[in-house]
Motif scaffolding. Structure first.
Motif, PDB file in Angstrom:
ATOM      1  N   THR A   1      55.216  29.943  33.120  1.00 24.68           N
ATOM      2  CA  THR A   1      54.924  31.108  33.295  1.00 24.68           C
ATOM      3  C   THR A   1      54.062  31.552  34.220  1.00 24.68           C
ATOM      4  OG1 THR A   1      55.712  31.820  30.785  1.00 24.68           O
ATOM      5  CG2 THR A   1      54.338  33.476  31.980  1.00 24.68           C
ATOM      6  N   VAL A   2      54.197  32.596  35.226  1.00 23.44           N
ATOM      7  CA  VAL A   2      53.324  32.684  36.170  1.00 23.44           C
ATOM      8  C   VAL A   2      52.865  34.342  36.220  1.00 23.44           C
ATOM      9  CG1 VAL A   2      53.981  30.592  37.560  1.00 23.44           C
ATOM     10  CG2 VAL A   2      55.139  32.961  38.103  1.00 23.44           C
ATOM     11  N   THR A   3      51.765  34.819  36.893  1.00 24.65           N
ATOM     12  CA  THR A   3      51.495  36.096  37.252  1.00 24.65           C
ATOM     13  C   THR A   3      52.167  36.535  38.594  1.00 24.65           C
ATOM     14  OG1 THR A   3      49.511  35.921  35.703  1.00 24.65           O
ATOM     15  CG2 THR A   3      49.644  37.698  37.370  1.00 24.65           C
ATOM     16  N   MET A   4      52.995  37.441  38.678  1.00 22.89           N
ATOM     17  CA  MET A   4      53.370  37.862  40.005  1.00 22.89           C
ATOM     18  C   MET A   4      52.551  38.891  40.459  1.00 22.89           C
ATOM     19  SD  MET A   4      57.609  37.696  38.797  1.00 22.89           S
ATOM     20  CE  MET A   4      58.016  38.289  40.642  1.00 22.89           C
ATOM     21  N   VAL A   5      51.975  38.962  41.353  1.00 22.43           N
ATOM     22  CA  VAL A   5      51.097  40.018  42.121  1.00 22.43           C
ATOM     23  C   VAL A   5      51.981  40.594  43.170  1.00 22.43           C
ATOM     24  CG1 VAL A   5      48.975  40.723  43.081  1.00 22.43           C
ATOM     25  CG2 VAL A   5      49.162  39.114  41.495  1.00 22.43           C
ATOM     26  N   LEU A   6      52.224  41.917  43.461  1.00 31.91           N
ATOM     27  CA  LEU A   6      52.866  42.579  44.240  1.00 31.91           C
ATOM     28  C   LEU A   6      51.700  43.485  45.047  1.00 31.91           C
ATOM     29  CD1 LEU A   6      55.200  43.620  45.737  1.00 31.91           C
ATOM     30  CD2 LEU A   6      55.334  45.664  44.204  1.00 31.91           C
TER      31      LEU A   6
ATOM     32  N   MET B   1      48.386  49.602  47.197  1.00 32.34           N
ATOM     33  CA  MET B   1      48.414  49.354  45.632  1.00 32.34           C
ATOM     34  C   MET B   1      48.508  47.727  45.256  1.00 32.34           C
ATOM     35  SD  MET B   1      52.142  50.508  44.558  1.00 32.34           S
ATOM     36  CE  MET B   1      53.653  49.746  45.551  1.00 32.34           C
ATOM     37  N   SER B   2      48.423  47.496  44.085  1.00 32.59           N
ATOM     38  CA  SER B   2      48.354  46.109  43.644  1.00 32.59           C
ATOM     39  C   SER B   2      49.027  46.073  42.157  1.00 32.59           C
ATOM     40  CB  SER B   2      47.037  45.388  43.655  1.00 32.59           C
ATOM     41  OG  SER B   2      47.408  44.097  43.049  1.00 32.59           O
ATOM     42  N   LEU B   3      50.334  45.555  42.052  1.00 35.60           N
ATOM     43  CA  LEU B   3      50.653  45.620  40.839  1.00 35.60           C
ATOM     44  C   LEU B   3      51.153  44.032  40.092  1.00 35.60           C
ATOM     45  CD1 LEU B   3      53.677  48.213  41.431  1.00 35.60           C
ATOM     46  CD2 LEU B   3      51.500  48.706  40.247  1.00 35.60           C
ATOM     47  N   THR B   4      51.029  43.869  38.807  1.00 34.51           N
ATOM     48  CA  THR B   4      51.405  42.632  38.419  1.00 34.51           C
ATOM     49  C   THR B   4      52.433  42.513  37.315  1.00 34.51           C
ATOM     50  OG1 THR B   4      49.502  42.726  36.458  1.00 34.51           O
ATOM     51  CG2 THR B   4      48.839  41.866  38.528  1.00 34.51           C
ATOM     52  N   ALA B   5      53.209  41.431  37.380  1.00 38.78           N
ATOM     53  CA  ALA B   5      54.158  41.148  36.359  1.00 38.78           C
ATOM     54  C   ALA B   5      54.348  39.765  35.976  1.00 38.78           C
ATOM     55  CB  ALA B   5      55.606  41.792  36.770  1.00 38.78           C
ATOM     56  N   GLN B   6      54.984  39.598  34.853  1.00 40.45           N
ATOM     57  CA  GLN B   6      55.228  38.156  34.805  1.00 40.45           C
ATOM     58  C   GLN B   6      56.431  37.465  34.988  1.00 40.45           C
ATOM     59  OE1 GLN B   6      55.075  37.449  30.177  1.00 40.45           O
ATOM     60  NE2 GLN B   6      53.042  36.967  30.413  1.00 40.45           N
ATOM     61  N   GLY B   7      56.510  36.385  35.632  1.00 43.18           N
ATOM     62  CA  GLY B   7      57.760  35.644  36.023  1.00 43.18           C
ATOM     63  C   GLY B   7      57.615  34.323  35.736  1.00 43.18           C
TER      64      GLY B   7
ATOM     65  N   GLY C   1      47.190  30.793  43.531  1.00 40.75           N
ATOM     66  CA  GLY C   1      45.996  30.545  42.464  1.00 40.75           C
ATOM     67  C   GLY C   1      46.930  29.956  41.562  1.00 40.75           C
ATOM     68  N   ALA C   2      46.108  29.248  40.592  1.00 39.80           N
ATOM     69  CA  ALA C   2      46.570  28.622  39.387  1.00 39.80           C
ATOM     70  C   ALA C   2      47.616  29.599  38.468  1.00 39.80           C
ATOM     71  CB  ALA C   2      45.417  27.878  38.530  1.00 39.80           C
ATOM     72  N   GLN C   3      48.930  29.226  38.507  1.00 36.15           N
ATOM     73  CA  GLN C   3      49.967  30.119  37.840  1.00 36.15           C
ATOM     74  C   GLN C   3      49.873  31.655  38.351  1.00 36.15           C
ATOM     75  OE1 GLN C   3      47.976  28.159  35.534  1.00 36.15           O
ATOM     76  NE2 GLN C   3      49.340  26.506  35.917  1.00 36.15           N
ATOM     77  N   VAL C   4      49.653  31.750  39.778  1.00 32.03           N
ATOM     78  CA  VAL C   4      49.427  33.030  40.413  1.00 32.03           C
ATOM     79  C   VAL C   4      50.335  32.975  41.441  1.00 32.03           C
ATOM     80  CG1 VAL C   4      48.066  34.793  41.457  1.00 32.03           C
ATOM     81  CG2 VAL C   4      47.136  33.672  39.301  1.00 32.03           C
ATOM     82  N   VAL C   5      51.174  33.746  41.703  1.00 28.43           N
ATOM     83  CA  VAL C   5      52.010  33.973  43.128  1.00 28.43           C
ATOM     84  C   VAL C   5      52.052  35.546  43.616  1.00 28.43           C
ATOM     85  CG1 VAL C   5      53.533  32.316  42.319  1.00 28.43           C
ATOM     86  CG2 VAL C   5      54.009  34.428  41.856  1.00 28.43           C
ATOM     87  N   THR C   6      52.051  35.552  44.733  1.00 30.21           N
ATOM     88  CA  THR C   6      51.692  36.866  45.361  1.00 30.21           C
ATOM     89  C   THR C   6      53.186  37.277  46.172  1.00 30.21           C
ATOM     90  OG1 THR C   6      49.304  36.787  45.602  1.00 30.21           O
ATOM     91  CG2 THR C   6      50.519  38.218  47.202  1.00 30.21           C
ATOM     92  N   ILE C   7      53.682  38.458  46.021  1.00 29.99           N
ATOM     93  CA  ILE C   7      54.829  39.160  46.747  1.00 29.99           C
ATOM     94  C   ILE C   7      54.220  40.111  47.578  1.00 29.99           C
ATOM     95  CG2 ILE C   7      56.892  39.894  46.298  1.00 29.99           C
ATOM     96  CD1 ILE C   7      57.037  38.833  43.434  1.00 29.99           C
ATOM     97  N   LYS C   8      54.730  39.963  48.848  1.00 29.07           N
ATOM     98  CA  LYS C   8      54.473  40.881  49.830  1.00 29.07           C
ATOM     99  C   LYS C   8      55.350  41.987  49.824  1.00 29.07           C
ATOM    100  CE  LYS C   8      54.385  41.353  55.002  1.00 29.07           C
ATOM    101  NZ  LYS C   8      54.393  40.490  56.258  1.00 29.07           N
ATOM    102  N   ALA C   9      55.051  43.272  49.717  1.00 28.70           N
ATOM    103  CA  ALA C   9      55.873  44.333  49.524  1.00 28.70           C
ATOM    104  C   ALA C   9      56.316  44.722  50.959  1.00 28.70           C
ATOM    105  CB  ALA C   9      55.037  45.422  49.098  1.00 28.70           C
ATOM    106  N   PRO C  10      57.446  45.321  51.246  1.00 26.49           N
ATOM    107  CA  PRO C  10      58.092  46.016  52.475  1.00 26.49           C
ATOM    108  C   PRO C  10      57.014  46.662  53.245  1.00 26.49           C
ATOM    109  CG  PRO C  10      59.781  45.943  50.652  1.00 26.49           C
ATOM    110  CD  PRO C  10      58.211  45.698  50.063  1.00 26.49           C
ATOM    111  N   GLY C  11      56.541  46.515  54.405  1.00 20.48           N
ATOM    112  CA  GLY C  11      55.919  47.043  55.190  1.00 20.48           C
ATOM    113  C   GLY C  11      54.383  47.069  54.995  1.00 20.48           C
ATOM    114  N   SER C  12      53.949  46.146  54.124  1.00 23.91           N
ATOM    115  CA  SER C  12      52.590  45.859  53.794  1.00 23.91           C
ATOM    116  C   SER C  12      51.802  44.488  54.365  1.00 23.91           C
ATOM    117  CB  SER C  12      52.325  45.660  52.227  1.00 23.91           C
ATOM    118  OG  SER C  12      52.962  44.526  51.694  1.00 23.91           O
ATOM    119  N   VAL C  13      50.680  44.329  54.238  1.00 26.49           N
ATOM    120  CA  VAL C  13      50.142  43.254  55.006  1.00 26.49           C
ATOM    121  C   VAL C  13      49.217  42.647  53.620  1.00 26.49           C
ATOM    122  CG1 VAL C  13      48.291  42.205  56.596  1.00 26.49           C
ATOM    123  CG2 VAL C  13      49.920  44.353  57.197  1.00 26.49           C
ATOM    124  N   LEU C  14      49.585  41.184  53.599  1.00 27.46           N
ATOM    125  CA  LEU C  14      48.806  40.544  52.676  1.00 27.46           C
ATOM    126  C   LEU C  14      47.221  40.391  52.866  1.00 27.46           C
ATOM    127  CD1 LEU C  14      51.544  37.973  51.428  1.00 27.46           C
ATOM    128  CD2 LEU C  14      50.632  39.893  50.378  1.00 27.46           C
TER     129      LEU C  14
END
Length: 311
Positions: free
Chosen positions: A253-258, A263-269, A298-311
Motif C-alpha cells: 500500500t502506498v500514498t498517492m500524492v496528486l 493544490m495537493s491531494l492524497t489517496a491510497q493506492g 519516498g518510502a511508500q510514497v508516489v507522486t502523480i503529475k496533474a495535467p498542466g501542473s509542474v511537479l
C-alpha cells in the motif's frame, strides 16, 4: 731415586705435550663472513697463527669443502698434531650471504617509476625471473636503479640495477610494466536489499588493463545503493550489480500524492511493481481501481503529475 723422579717428570711433560698437540680439531662446518679462509676458520683450539690466511673465501652464498687430505696437510704444516680417524673427515666452509631477489628489484623499480611518473603506480614483471644479488649477511639490501627508460603506452621498461652493498656489480633488467589503479570493493558479502554505507567499502589495487568499462571505480557510486543479487566480498563491482534501494515494493500500500500548481491531494493506492527513488511505476487507486503512472518520491510514497501542473 733421582732416576725415578726424572722419568715421572718426563712422562708428565709428554702427556702435556700430547694434550697440547691434539687440542686442535676440525670444525666440520664453518660459516665465515670475510673474504679469506684462515687457520682458525678450519680448526678449533688453535692458539697460534689462528689468523693465518690459507686461501680466498668462496663467493658469497657458496661453500668449499676441505677433505681429510687437505686437513692433514694443514695440520702437518702448522704442527697441530691432528690426524684423521678415516678418509671421510672433512670441513665445509660456507660464505655467509644475504639474498636480494627479483621481488626486491621489482619493488625498487616500481618506486623509481612512481617518482618519475607522478600520480601513477606501476607493477613490474622482470623478463629474467632468476635475477638477484648476493651481499654480505649484514649488508644494506637497498637496490639502486640506474639508466631507467620506459614506454607506458607499450608497457615496457629497461634499466641497470646495482646493490648498494656491491655498487660495482651492475645488471641490466628488462620487462613489462602495468599501470595500477584503485578500485572500490565491498569488505563483506552483501545480499539484495542490504544498503551499502561508506564503512562497507574498501579499496584494492588492480592493473588498469584488467578494469572493464562496466567496473565501478568511484566509491561514492556504491554508497547508498543495494545489490541486485548477492555480491562477493573483495571483488570489483559492476554497474549492473547494484541499484537504488527499493522505496516501493510490488503489492504494498502506498500514498498517492496528486500535485498541481494550486493544490495537493492524497489517496491510497497499491503498487503494481517495484520502484526505487525516481522510478516511474504503475499504481492502482484502491478506491477507483484506476491504474496510473506515478514517480517514486519516498518510502511508500508516489507522486502523480496533474495535467498542466509542474511537479
Amino acid at each position: 731415586m733421582r732416576k725415578v723422579k726424572y722419568r715421572v717428570m718426563m712422562a708428565a711433560i709428554a702427556l702435556l705435550a700430547a694434550g697440547h698437540a691434539f687440542a686442535a680439531t676440525p670444525k666440520t662446518d664453518s660459516t665465515i663472513a670475510h673474504d679469506q679462509i684462515t687457520l682458525g676458520d678450519v680448526f678449533d683450539g688453535v692458539t697460534d697463527h689462528a689468523d693465518y690466511v690459507l686461501a680466498p673465501a668462496p663467493a658469497m652464498g657458496k661453500s668449499v669443502t676441505l677433505n681429510a687430505a687437505d686437513l692433514t696437510r694443514i695440520s702437518t704444516a702448522f704442527n697441530l698434531g691432528w690426524a684423521p680417524a678415516n678418509n671421510f673427515e672433512q670441513v665445509v666452509i660456507r660464505r655467509a650471504a644475504s639474498s636480494i631477489d627479483r621481488f626486491d628489484i621489482q619493488a625498487a623499480l616500481q618506486k623509481k617509476l612512481a617518482e618519475e611518473v607522478k600520480g601513477k603506480k606501476f607493477e613490474t614483471e622482470l623478463q629474467d625471473r632468476t635475477l638477484g644479488f648476493n651481499v654480505p649477511g649484514n649488508a644494506d639490501k637497498t637496490i639502486n636503479v640506474e639508466q631507467l627508460s620506459y614506454d607506458v603506452a607499450k608497457g615496457t621498461f629497461k634499466a641497470v640495477v646495482a646493490a648498494a652493498a656491491a655498487p660495482d656489480v651492475k645488471k641490466e633488467v628488462k620487462g613489462k610494466l602495468y599501470a595500477i589503479a584503485q578500485v572500490p570493493v565491498l569488505n563483506a558479502p552483501f545480499r539484495q536489499g542490504d544498503v551499502i554505507s561508506a564503512a562497507d567499502v574498501d579499496m584494492i589495487e588492480m592493473r588498469e588493463a584488467d578494469i572493464s568499462q562496466s567496473t565501478i571505480v568511484d566509491a561514492h557510486k556504491l554508497i547508498g545503493q543495494t545489490p541486485r543479487h548477492a555480491i562477493t566480498a573483495l571483488k570489483p563491482v559492476m554497474t549492473a550489480d547494484i541499484q537504488s534501494p527499493l522505496m516501493v515494493k510490488k503489492g504494498e500500500t502506498v500514498t498517492m500524492v496528486l500535485k498541481s500548481n494550486i493544490m495537493s491531494l492524497t489517496a491510497q493506492g497499491k503498487a503494481l511493481e517495484n520502484g526505487a527513488a525516481g522510478d516511474v511505476v504503475h499504481v492502482m487507486n484502491t478506491s477507483s481501481k484506476q491504474v496510473v503512472d506515478a514517480v517514486v518520491t519516498g518510502a511508500q510514497v508516489v507522486t502523480i503529475k496533474a495535467p498542466g501542473s509542474v511537479l
